[in-house]
Scaffold this motif. Structure first.
Motif, PDB file in Angstrom:
ATOM      1  N   MET A 170       0.825  -1.205   0.051  1.00  0.00           N
ATOM      2  CA  MET A 170      -0.058  -0.003  -0.158  1.00  0.00           C
ATOM      3  C   MET A 170       0.671   1.174  -0.106  1.00  0.00           C
ATOM      4  O   MET A 170       2.161   1.308   0.582  1.00  0.00           O
ATOM      5  N   GLU A 171       0.275   2.329  -0.475  1.00  0.00           N
ATOM      6  CA  GLU A 171       1.010   3.586  -0.409  1.00  0.00           C
ATOM      7  C   GLU A 171       0.047   4.819  -0.004  1.00  0.00           C
ATOM      8  O   GLU A 171      -1.158   4.570  -0.481  1.00  0.00           O
ATOM      9  N   CYS A 172       0.653   5.921   0.280  1.00  0.00           N
ATOM     10  CA  CYS A 172      -0.305   7.063   0.426  1.00  0.00           C
ATOM     11  C   CYS A 172       0.286   7.987  -0.608  1.00  0.00           C
ATOM     12  O   CYS A 172       1.434   8.046  -0.954  1.00  0.00           O
ATOM     13  N   VAL A 228      -5.200   6.447  -0.047  1.00  0.00           N
ATOM     14  CA  VAL A 228      -4.569   5.192   0.190  1.00  0.00           C
ATOM     15  C   VAL A 228      -5.090   4.120  -0.776  1.00  0.00           C
ATOM     16  O   VAL A 228      -6.025   3.851  -0.766  1.00  0.00           O
ATOM     17  N   THR A 238      -3.711   0.319  -3.076  1.00  0.00           N
ATOM     18  CA  THR A 238      -2.419  -0.733  -3.038  1.00  0.00           C
ATOM     19  C   THR A 238      -1.612  -0.481  -4.142  1.00  0.00           C
ATOM     20  O   THR A 238      -1.929   0.060  -5.184  1.00  0.00           O
ATOM     21  N   ALA A 254       3.063   2.190   2.992  1.00  0.00           N
ATOM     22  CA  ALA A 254       2.174   2.482   4.067  1.00  0.00           C
ATOM     23  C   ALA A 254       1.708   0.917   4.253  1.00  0.00           C
ATOM     24  O   ALA A 254       1.852   0.134   3.310  1.00  0.00           O
ATOM     25  N   THR A 255       0.926   0.627   5.585  1.00  0.00           N
ATOM     26  CA  THR A 255       0.476  -0.932   5.413  1.00  0.00           C
ATOM     27  C   THR A 255      -0.780  -0.399   6.281  1.00  0.00           C
ATOM     28  O   THR A 255      -1.287   0.525   6.320  1.00  0.00           O
ATOM     29  N   SER A 256      -1.592  -1.760   6.317  1.00  0.00           N
ATOM     30  CA  SER A 256      -3.050  -1.397   6.549  1.00  0.00           C
ATOM     31  C   SER A 256      -3.127  -1.159   7.982  1.00  0.00           C
ATOM     32  O   SER A 256      -3.816  -0.608   8.736  1.00  0.00           O
ATOM     33  N   ASN A 266      -0.430   1.013   9.560  1.00  0.00           N
ATOM     34  CA  ASN A 266       0.007   2.410   9.946  1.00  0.00           C
ATOM     35  C   ASN A 266      -0.402   3.503   8.857  1.00  0.00           C
ATOM     36  O   ASN A 266       0.060   4.509   8.842  1.00  0.00           O
ATOM     37  N   TYR A 267      -1.336   3.074   7.915  1.00  0.00           N
ATOM     38  CA  TYR A 267      -1.732   4.213   6.932  1.00  0.00           C
ATOM     39  C   TYR A 267      -2.094   5.624   7.496  1.00  0.00           C
ATOM     40  O   TYR A 267      -1.938   6.635   6.899  1.00  0.00           O
ATOM     41  N   SER A 268      -2.974   5.366   8.647  1.00  0.00           N
ATOM     42  CA  SER A 268      -3.580   6.946   9.134  1.00  0.00           C
ATOM     43  C   SER A 268      -2.214   7.733   9.516  1.00  0.00           C
ATOM     44  O   SER A 268      -2.200   8.754   9.639  1.00  0.00           O
ATOM     45  N   ALA A 289      -0.469   8.746   6.498  1.00  0.00           N
ATOM     46  CA  ALA A 289      -1.449  10.112   5.879  1.00  0.00           C
ATOM     47  C   ALA A 289      -1.263  11.260   6.798  1.00  0.00           C
ATOM     48  O   ALA A 289      -1.207  12.364   6.095  1.00  0.00           O
TER      49      ALA A 289
END
Lengths: 217, 219
Positions: free
Chosen positions: A1-3, A86, A88, A163-165, A167-169, A172
């Motif tokens: 994943m990425e932001c 956010v 994939t 990012a990962t599921s 730590n994405y917040s 972000a």
């Protein structure tokens, strides 16, 4: 994943943006020259149409190829509340015959472009990459030497962070707060949400150019 | 990296492969002073196109293989033999293939067994089994000559060792022999210096040969 967030800036202010980024990131810029080929699946292939990007880094002494797959952006109430996309993203380094392979599999070239500019890679609450590039189209197939800008006078700015599921917040939030620093020069938003150039850009650029980025905007 | 020949067990007409043969082959490796080492494993996937409707399948490759090798687990190799393509990729390319939903792995095979050191040679003898089953589909052997990485320069010594091996195996009167394929690496854009894509191409070649043999037995 990425932001990810994107924005645009007038070419005349790019130098000021570079000075600002240099000051904020504390690292040196890297030159960027990427030939990007967007392939789409042929009409009968796959349960639904698919798209894949082949990226060739022309800055390396030997062209280095990657395959990139970008998935749909995260949706829902949670995703609405954050100001970055956010999504994939999977990227794989590959040998230089990757285009032949995808043609053999039944993929067709949809379009190609050449991105020329620079990037900064740095740690600021998260590992972030800012790329500033002019996007060029080729007048003849694969003729990267004869590329011309698609939007003369305008460059694309993109900020991405892995990012990962889990730590994405947090990622972000770090990205949003970083974008605040760039706000006088450009506005960054979710891809596809066009916000144009910002009115304060000229004044902010003039201030940066006059004192080399020493002043807090 | 050292040159490698990848060989497959070619059963005599009218016979099939069985685990007794595998046992005998392993014993044979030890009988020529092979020092038994660790386990090894390679995995191969057959990909088939996922088609929306009944279309002419000749548009799409029927021999699209993905291979992972123990020597470099972070890499993955795609081979389309019909078009002489071998691609080296990071192993996460498999997750890109899954996301694209255009090709699906229909069959996955493991090649697994033990390795044996005989002087400067290394032998790997292993069974070919479907990933979720133990039914024996074939026997494969890798033969490495560790000091040389040139395909041409190693050819004579590899051929001599292959003859010694065949001779040792003949004493056991097994119903078949290890056959070798010599793909034209140049057609794949591969040079004389041996690399892992060479190994991937060899696996693709023996695999298609094994399928052809299995089909001819069935018919």
């Amino acid at each position: 994943m990425e932001c990810v967030v994107q924005g645009i800036i007038e070419t005349q202010h790019v130098e000021a943006l570079e000075i600002l980024l240099q000051g904020l990131c504390g690292v040196h810029r890297k030159s960027l020259k990427i030939h990007e080929l967007c392939l789409k699946s042929g009409p009968n292939l796959g349960t639904s149409p698919s798209e894949v990007r082949l990226l060739c880094d022309l800055e390396q002494s030997e062209p280095a190829w990657r395959v990139r797959h970008v998935g749909g952006a995260m949706r829902g109430a949670g995703a609405e509340q954050i100001s970055v996309n956010v999504r994939t993203m999977v990227e794989s380094k590959v040998s230089n015959n990757v285009l032949r392979l995808f043609y053999a599999l039944g993929y067709k070239l949809d379009h190609e472009q050449l991105r020329v500019g620079f990037s900064f890679n740095f740690q600021r609450g998260a590992q972030m990459t800012v790329t500033v590039s002019s996007v060029n189209k080729m007048l003849r197939l694969h003729a990267t030497d004869e590329a011309v800008p698609i939007t003369p006078g305008i460059q694309l700015v993109e900020v991405t962070a892995p990012a990962t599921s889990e730590n994405y917040s947090k990622v972000a939030a770090a990205m949003s707060s970083f974008c605040e620093y760039l706000a006088p020069l450009l506005h960054l938003s979710k891809p596809g949400v066009s916000t144009g150039v910002v009115p304060t850009a000229a004044a902010a650029a003039a201030s940066l150019m006059s004192d080399g980025g020493g002043t807090t905007l | 990296m050292p040159v490698k020949w990848v060989l497959h067990w070619q059963p005599n007409a009218g016979t099939t492969v069985n685990s007794q043969i595998l046992t005998e082959v392993s014993q044979c490796a030890e009988s020529i002073n092979g020092i038994k080492g660790g386990r090894w494993k390679a995995t191969l996937n057959f990909y088939r196109p996922m088609l929306k409707e009944q279309v002419n399948p000749v548009e799409f490759p029927r021999d699209f293989l993905g291979i992972s090798l123990q020597e470099q687990p972070s890499k993955y190799y795609f081979v389309i033999r019909g078009q002489r393509i071998v691609l080296e990729a990071d192993s996460n390319i498999q997750s890109i293939m899954e996301k694209l939903q255009s090709y699906k792995s229909r069959v996955a095979l493991n090649f697994e067994g033990f390795q044996y050191q005989i002087g400067d040679f290394q032998l790997r003898v292993g069974k070919v089994v479907p990933v979720h089953s133990e039914s024996l589909r074939g026997i494969v052997m890798e033969m490495d000559y560790l000091p040389i990485s040139s395909w041409e320069k190693s050819h004579q010594i590899m051929a001599e060792f292959y003859d010694i091996w065949q001779e040792a195996l003949q004493k056991r009167s097994l119903p078949g022999h290890f056959a070798r394929m010599e793909p034209n690496f140049g057609e794949y854009g591969l040079g004389d210096q041996y690399t892992l894509p060479h190994t991937a191409v060899q696996y693709a070649s023996i695999m298609l040969q094994m399928i052809a043999t299995a089909q001819s037995v069935r018919n």
